[in-house]
Design a protein around this motif. Structure first.
Motif, mmCIF file in Angstrom:
data_model
loop_
_atom_site.group_PDB
_atom_site.id
_atom_site.type_symbol
_atom_site.label_atom_id
_atom_site.label_comp_id
_atom_site.label_asym_id
_atom_site.label_seq_id
_atom_site.Cartn_x
_atom_site.Cartn_y
_atom_site.Cartn_z
ATOM 1 N N ARG A 104 52.920 55.959 51.323
ATOM 2 C CA ARG A 104 52.478 54.959 50.363
ATOM 3 C C ARG A 104 51.145 55.344 49.735
ATOM 4 O O ARG A 104 50.946 55.170 48.524
ATOM 5 C CB ARG A 104 52.366 53.600 51.053
ATOM 6 C CG ARG A 104 52.037 52.443 50.111
ATOM 7 C CD ARG A 104 52.099 51.124 50.851
ATOM 8 N NE ARG A 104 51.109 51.066 51.924
ATOM 9 C CZ ARG A 104 51.068 50.097 52.832
ATOM 10 N NH1 ARG A 104 51.975 49.137 52.813
ATOM 11 N NH2 ARG A 104 50.137 50.103 53.766
ATOM 12 N N GLU A 105 50.251 55.918 50.539
ATOM 13 C CA GLU A 105 48.947 56.330 50.021
ATOM 14 C C GLU A 105 49.086 57.502 49.061
ATOM 15 O O GLU A 105 48.416 57.539 48.020
ATOM 16 C CB GLU A 105 48.032 56.710 51.188
ATOM 17 C CG GLU A 105 46.582 56.904 50.802
ATOM 18 C CD GLU A 105 45.954 55.653 50.226
ATOM 19 O OE1 GLU A 105 45.252 55.789 49.208
ATOM 20 O OE2 GLU A 105 46.184 54.560 50.769
ATOM 21 N N PHE A 106 49.961 58.444 49.380
ATOM 22 C CA PHE A 106 50.168 59.582 48.491
ATOM 23 C C PHE A 106 50.856 59.156 47.196
ATOM 24 O O PHE A 106 50.593 59.725 46.129
ATOM 25 C CB PHE A 106 50.986 60.666 49.188
ATOM 26 C CG PHE A 106 50.160 61.613 49.997
ATOM 27 C CD1 PHE A 106 49.527 62.692 49.399
ATOM 28 C CD2 PHE A 106 50.002 61.436 51.368
ATOM 29 C CE1 PHE A 106 48.752 63.566 50.140
ATOM 30 C CE2 PHE A 106 49.228 62.308 52.116
ATOM 31 C CZ PHE A 106 48.601 63.375 51.506
ATOM 32 N N LYS A 107 51.740 58.157 47.260
ATOM 33 C CA LYS A 107 52.391 57.670 46.049
ATOM 34 C C LYS A 107 51.395 56.990 45.124
ATOM 35 O O LYS A 107 51.514 57.067 43.893
ATOM 36 C CB LYS A 107 53.515 56.689 46.408
ATOM 37 C CG LYS A 107 54.767 57.359 46.962
ATOM 38 C CD LYS A 107 55.819 56.336 47.350
ATOM 39 C CE LYS A 107 56.344 55.593 46.135
ATOM 40 N NZ LYS A 107 57.419 54.644 46.501
ATOM 41 N N ILE A 117 43.099 70.960 49.477
ATOM 42 C CA ILE A 117 42.987 70.522 50.871
ATOM 43 C C ILE A 117 42.096 69.290 50.975
ATOM 44 O O ILE A 117 42.386 68.354 51.733
ATOM 45 C CB ILE A 117 42.455 71.660 51.747
ATOM 46 C CG1 ILE A 117 43.459 72.803 51.787
ATOM 47 C CG2 ILE A 117 42.177 71.172 53.160
ATOM 48 C CD1 ILE A 117 42.953 74.053 52.476
ATOM 49 N N ASN A 118 41.014 69.251 50.215
ATOM 50 C CA ASN A 118 40.117 68.100 50.284
ATOM 51 C C ASN A 118 40.750 66.847 49.698
ATOM 52 O O ASN A 118 40.559 65.744 50.239
ATOM 53 C CB ASN A 118 38.800 68.412 49.571
ATOM 54 C CG ASN A 118 37.834 69.180 50.446
ATOM 55 O OD1 ASN A 118 37.199 68.621 51.335
ATOM 56 N ND2 ASN A 118 37.741 70.482 50.234
ATOM 57 N N TYR A 119 41.508 66.973 48.612
ATOM 58 C CA TYR A 119 42.208 65.802 48.077
ATOM 59 C C TYR A 119 43.259 65.295 49.059
ATOM 60 O O TYR A 119 43.417 64.079 49.244
ATOM 61 C CB TYR A 119 42.865 66.148 46.737
ATOM 62 C CG TYR A 119 41.923 66.103 45.566
ATOM 63 C CD1 TYR A 119 41.211 64.941 45.258
ATOM 64 C CD2 TYR A 119 41.733 67.215 44.753
ATOM 65 C CE1 TYR A 119 40.334 64.895 44.185
ATOM 66 C CE2 TYR A 119 40.859 67.184 43.674
ATOM 67 C CZ TYR A 119 40.169 66.022 43.400
ATOM 68 O OH TYR A 119 39.304 65.984 42.337
ATOM 69 N N VAL A 120 43.980 66.220 49.697
ATOM 70 C CA VAL A 120 44.957 65.817 50.715
ATOM 71 C C VAL A 120 44.245 65.158 51.894
ATOM 72 O O VAL A 120 44.699 64.131 52.421
ATOM 73 C CB VAL A 120 45.778 67.037 51.179
ATOM 74 C CG1 VAL A 120 46.636 66.682 52.386
ATOM 75 C CG2 VAL A 120 46.661 67.549 50.051
ATOM 76 N N GLY A 121 43.119 65.723 52.315
ATOM 77 C CA GLY A 121 42.363 65.146 53.420
ATOM 78 C C GLY A 121 41.843 63.758 53.117
ATOM 79 O O GLY A 121 41.854 62.868 53.979
ATOM 80 N N GLN A 122 41.390 63.528 51.875
ATOM 81 C CA GLN A 122 40.920 62.203 51.495
ATOM 82 C C GLN A 122 42.053 61.181 51.527
ATOM 83 O O GLN A 122 41.861 60.038 51.983
ATOM 84 C CB GLN A 122 40.296 62.258 50.105
ATOM 85 C CG GLN A 122 38.970 63.000 50.046
ATOM 86 C CD GLN A 122 38.441 63.129 48.640
ATOM 87 O OE1 GLN A 122 38.969 62.524 47.702
ATOM 88 N NE2 GLN A 122 37.400 63.919 48.463
ATOM 89 N N ALA A 123 43.237 61.590 51.066
ATOM 90 C CA ALA A 123 44.388 60.682 51.124
ATOM 91 C C ALA A 123 44.773 60.374 52.566
ATOM 92 O O ALA A 123 45.097 59.227 52.904
ATOM 93 C CB ALA A 123 45.569 61.287 50.368
ATOM 94 N N LEU A 124 44.740 61.380 53.422
ATOM 95 C CA LEU A 124 45.047 61.156 54.836
ATOM 96 C C LEU A 124 44.008 60.251 55.488
ATOM 97 O O LEU A 124 44.341 59.423 56.337
ATOM 98 C CB LEU A 124 45.117 62.495 55.570
ATOM 99 C CG LEU A 124 46.303 63.400 55.241
ATOM 100 C CD1 LEU A 124 46.154 64.742 55.923
ATOM 101 C CD2 LEU A 124 47.614 62.741 55.642
#
Length: 301
Positions: free
Chosen positions: A25-28, A283-290
């Motif tokens: 849901r966060e990635f969407k 990687i940082n954008y993915v990490g922020q979403a996680l």
């Protein structure tokens, strides 16, 4: 029958979402993070496939004085460096080496840091005091300087020795974070109930405490992965990373230390610099979403 169906629908609606549902849901919601995740996976998979099946390392590292600083063309897709070596081949092999080192270092430091953090936070006592003093010692001394000193002392080393040296100094941050989280989790009612039932302590740690802090661990390891790429490329750029005969992104970027190369032969260093920037941003954008997913999961309980 209708009342039973309505009751089942209400139960489905009221049930809290799972961890993967919160992450999805966060990635969407965050299109940049979704693009970064897809681009990162495609890039890493493509690099490893090309490095293992299409690029010959010996051919890419072959010196050709006639091809010195050859511009991009049919012979060299991304040009050649000062030794006439193919920049594209070095970029693929170097990216593979840098990513592999970052992955292995992340796994080693993550596994050891998580184990130490869980044990210290759960058991406390002299074990906690011992490892906390060790961690305090490592944190007070700049780890990068220690790595440079150790590498300088060792006359000959390879990629695996470099991984071992770096891993010795980079597990403390993960251990400290996991220790603080497991310290609070180990005081909760479900842990006390398991202890009352006679459940083994390590079973409680692995099957109850660690799953409850798994979202935090995923975020930590993701950001550590980006940091480890930066550490490897930075040390290699300074001359204290991988040996010169081993291609890496840091070795390619080190070509930019010459003003002449920066001004006239951009293809010798710019592709590697752009790839490092691209990997770090993704990687940082993915990490922020996680991280947002972990915060949302904690709010939902």
């Amino acid at each position: 029958m209708v009342q039973q169906d309505n009751k089942e629908k209400q139960e489905v609606v009221s049930s809290p979402p799972t961890g993967m549902q919160v992450v999805w849901r966060e990635f969407k919601k965050d299109k940049v993070a979704m693009f970064s995740l897809v681009a990162l996976v495609i890039t890493i998979v493509s690099i490893f496939i090309a490095a293992y099946f299409f690029i010959d390392q010996e051919e890419a590292m072959k010196i050709s004085l006639r091809g010195k600083f050859a511009p991009p063309g049919a012979d060299y897709w991304l040009g050649a460096d000062v030794g006439g070596r193919d920049v594209f081949g070095q970029l693929i092999i170097g990216a593979k080496n840098s990513l592999l080192i970052a992955i292995v270092v992340t796994v080693i430091t993550g596994a050891f840091g998580i184990f130490v953090g869980l044990v210290c936070g759960y058991f406390g006592g002299w074990i906690d005091n011992l490892f906390m003093r060790i961690i305090d010692f490592f944190i007070t001394i700049p780890s990068t300087m220690l790595i440079i000193v150790v590498i300088t002392v060792i006359p000959k080393y390879n990629a695996w020795a470099f991984i071992a040296i770096v891993s010795v100094f980079l597990w403390t941050g993960t251990a400290r974070l996991v220790r603080s989280k497991s310290l609070s989790e180990s005081r909760r009612d479900y842990v006390n109930a398991s202890k009352t039932l006679g459940t083994n302590d390590f079973v409680i740690l692995l099957k109850e405490v660690m799953p409850n802090i798994s979202s935090i661990l995923i975020v930590e390891l993701t950001l550590n992965f980006a940091g480890n790429i930066g550490i490897e490329t930075g040390l290699t750029f300074l001359g204290y990373g991988l040996p010169p005969e081993t291609p890496s992104l840091g070795m390619l970027v080190s070509n930019s230390r010459s003003p002449l190369v920066i001004e006239n032969y951009w293809w010798a260093w710019l592709p590697a610099a752009l790839l490092i920037l691209f990997l770090m941003l993704c990687i940082n954008y993915v990490g922020q979403a996680l991280r947002r997913s972990a915060d949302a999961r904690q709010r939902l309980g």
